[in-house]
Design an enzyme around this catalytic site. Sequence first.
Site, PDB file in Angstrom:
ATOM      1  N   ASN A  73       0.812  -1.226   0.000  1.00 29.02           N
ATOM      2  CA  ASN A  73       0.000   0.000   0.000  1.00 29.02           C
ATOM      3  C   ASN A  73       0.844   1.275   0.000  1.00 29.02           C
ATOM      4  O   ASN A  73       0.546   2.232  -0.709  1.00 29.02           O
ATOM      5  CB  ASN A  73      -0.896   0.036   1.238  1.00 29.02           C
ATOM      6  CG  ASN A  73      -2.178  -0.715   1.012  1.00 29.02           C
ATOM      7  OD1 ASN A  73      -2.529  -1.049  -0.116  1.00 29.02           O
ATOM      8  ND2 ASN A  73      -2.896  -0.986   2.087  1.00 29.02           N
ATOM      9  N   PHE A 115      -5.241   3.229  11.518  1.00 31.61           N
ATOM     10  CA  PHE A 115      -5.436   2.307  10.402  1.00 31.61           C
ATOM     11  C   PHE A 115      -4.739   2.852   9.163  1.00 31.61           C
ATOM     12  O   PHE A 115      -4.707   4.057   8.946  1.00 31.61           O
ATOM     13  CB  PHE A 115      -6.929   2.104  10.168  1.00 31.61           C
ATOM     14  CG  PHE A 115      -7.596   1.547  11.409  1.00 31.61           C
ATOM     15  CD1 PHE A 115      -7.626   0.187  11.625  1.00 31.61           C
ATOM     16  CD2 PHE A 115      -8.094   2.385  12.392  1.00 31.61           C
ATOM     17  CE1 PHE A 115      -8.176  -0.335  12.790  1.00 31.61           C
ATOM     18  CE2 PHE A 115      -8.643   1.879  13.560  1.00 31.61           C
ATOM     19  CZ  PHE A 115      -8.685   0.512  13.759  1.00 31.61           C
ATOM     20  N   GLU A 116      -4.234   1.941   8.341  1.00 28.48           N
ATOM     21  CA  GLU A 116      -3.456   2.346   7.169  1.00 28.48           C
ATOM     22  C   GLU A 116      -4.242   3.250   6.225  1.00 28.48           C
ATOM     23  O   GLU A 116      -3.675   4.031   5.475  1.00 28.48           O
ATOM     24  CB  GLU A 116      -2.974   1.122   6.413  1.00 28.48           C
ATOM     25  CG  GLU A 116      -4.091   0.283   5.821  1.00 28.48           C
ATOM     26  CD  GLU A 116      -3.647  -1.151   5.578  1.00 28.48           C
ATOM     27  OE1 GLU A 116      -3.300  -1.453   4.447  1.00 28.48           O
ATOM     28  OE2 GLU A 116      -3.629  -1.949   6.531  1.00 28.48           O
ATOM     29  N   THR A 117      -5.553   3.128   6.262  1.00 21.85           N
ATOM     30  CA  THR A 117      -6.395   3.936   5.395  1.00 21.85           C
ATOM     31  C   THR A 117      -6.370   5.413   5.780  1.00 21.85           C
ATOM     32  O   THR A 117      -6.753   6.257   4.980  1.00 21.85           O
ATOM     33  CB  THR A 117      -7.843   3.436   5.493  1.00 21.85           C
ATOM     34  OG1 THR A 117      -8.111   3.099   6.858  1.00 21.85           O
ATOM     35  CG2 THR A 117      -8.043   2.213   4.635  1.00 21.85           C
ATOM     36  N   GLY A 173      -1.126  -3.184   3.576  1.00 24.02           N
ATOM     37  CA  GLY A 173      -0.137  -2.431   4.341  1.00 24.02           C
ATOM     38  C   GLY A 173       0.777  -3.314   5.185  1.00 24.02           C
ATOM     39  O   GLY A 173       1.589  -2.802   5.952  1.00 24.02           O
TER      40      GLY A 173
END
Lengths: 322, 253
Positions: A107, B50-52, B130
Amino acid sequence: MSDIDDKLMSPADAVRRFIGNGSQVAIGGFTINRNPMAVACEIARQGVRDLHLVCHSHGQALDLLIGAGCVSRLELAYGGNGRYAPTCIRFRDAVENNKILFEDYSNYQMSLRFLAGALGVPYIPSKSGLGSDVIRLEGFPPGIRKERNVAPKKVVVAQNPFSNDDDPVVLLPALTPDVALVHAQYVGDDGTVRITGLSFADIEQAKSADVVIVSCEEIVPRSVIRRDPDANSLPPFLVDAIVHAPHGAHPTACYGFYDYDPGHLNLYRVAADDDENWRAYLEKWIYGVPSHEAYLEKIGDTVLRALRADPERGYAVGLDRK
Amino acid sequence: MTGYTDTEMMALAAGRLIKDGDIVFAGTGVSMLAATTAKRIYAPGAVFFFETGGIDPDLRELPMTVGDPRVMSGTSINTGLIDALSLLGHRKLRTIALLGTAQIDRYGNLNTTSLGDYHRPATRFPGSGGACDAASCASGVISFVKHEKRRFVEKLDYLTSVGWYRGGDSRRRLGLPRGGPIAVVTNLGVMKFDDATKEMYLACRYPGVPVEAILENTGFPVDVSRTVETEPPSAEELRILREEVDPQHLILQ
């Protein structure tokens, strides 16, 4: 007459005008959230072929486009939809059965590659991935490495040129896709875009692309969107097409507007798991409906009402998510 | 004593490892359950992100994945992937990542990509997401995996996320000066890593689980000399987990 009359168009016109066979497309959103579904469904409906998708962690739009046979190349970090598909089903089928070419990144790596494209630099360094197979193994065959929009190498591990010590870094090639698809909550009638909740890497993806197609829940007056410019995401001049598509991320969520649709995602999972059911799904929900409006009519008001987000919490409180 | 399931014990065992003040990065699945459980029971003062891009959400409802709108609700700040992932390796922060995995080796390297040949896999999993980033950059990793021989393997089919790499100081020599696995939480017990060799050893086994069951289900030799039996879940821990954290049983089994 507003500033966006020349950019405002239907999903069908946006796809016809800006996306062709072989286009490299960055899809916005993240797994079950803010996927540009209205435009993705239209890509499938028009039968576009040989797309080269580039994304970080993706779910619904990715899986639909692969399953509809629109994709021949894929660079990604993740393909999954949580409990509804721990690994996206048509994605998994395509990879296991050699139907597409694919290359894995992480990511952070994918997001940084979009950032590099947006910044206009050819590559960007990172520490992420040292020692992993993510940087050791190329996915694409050497034969396509010379083609437009394919990096000549997946990554390069180099020494930090500012250090005399041993300090390896991973150099990641920039991405400059032909088209970025974004589904936003609001677009002003001046063309200003506002994403609320998390932006994921949508802003970097949009800035890295030649063409930006933004679909949105609401078009609001310039005076409204400019009252709070700190909250805005993209200026009008970066946007090429604006599609007004309420519920345009369904069955994925759109923070502040609606939750993901567990019923449809379960129905999708069952359909995607079997070739015959899958063809029936495409016929029923994509090819058999002429437009996004017709699709919503088929989903039905009762379902859409149950998904409506609580204005303070941003999601549907107490929604049955089984 | 109340009965409980493997997933419940895993979520509680991992939650017990989180302390107030920790900055915790959680992935999808059991990781999410452990994070939400820790916030409710063991470490209300820990920060979860969180990776988001959701930083410190209130977690009033269990997020199903890191892309769930519930990770954006009641947050300190909503950002995006680059902002969130840059926090993982931030030199000022001590960050702990919670990651699920399909395969693990004795040095805590993880595979979430595929089984068989990478280009034509027998089984494809979702991929890094991630995880590779968290494994590279976070101060420590706690991973989750079902204790089975086909998952605890001598050699990974694909190395998605680097742990202690080949043991000793090999991780540092890769160019990753910090981080590395702290613990592996399974349905039978918790594994930790030897300070010098960085090899996995059995730190604790769950109540009633014989050491032999762990040895039989691990595909490589494991030191069991430092093993203790862990506390069983209390009725209150189970009540909070079942009634408050995951009342719909989205992740609990």
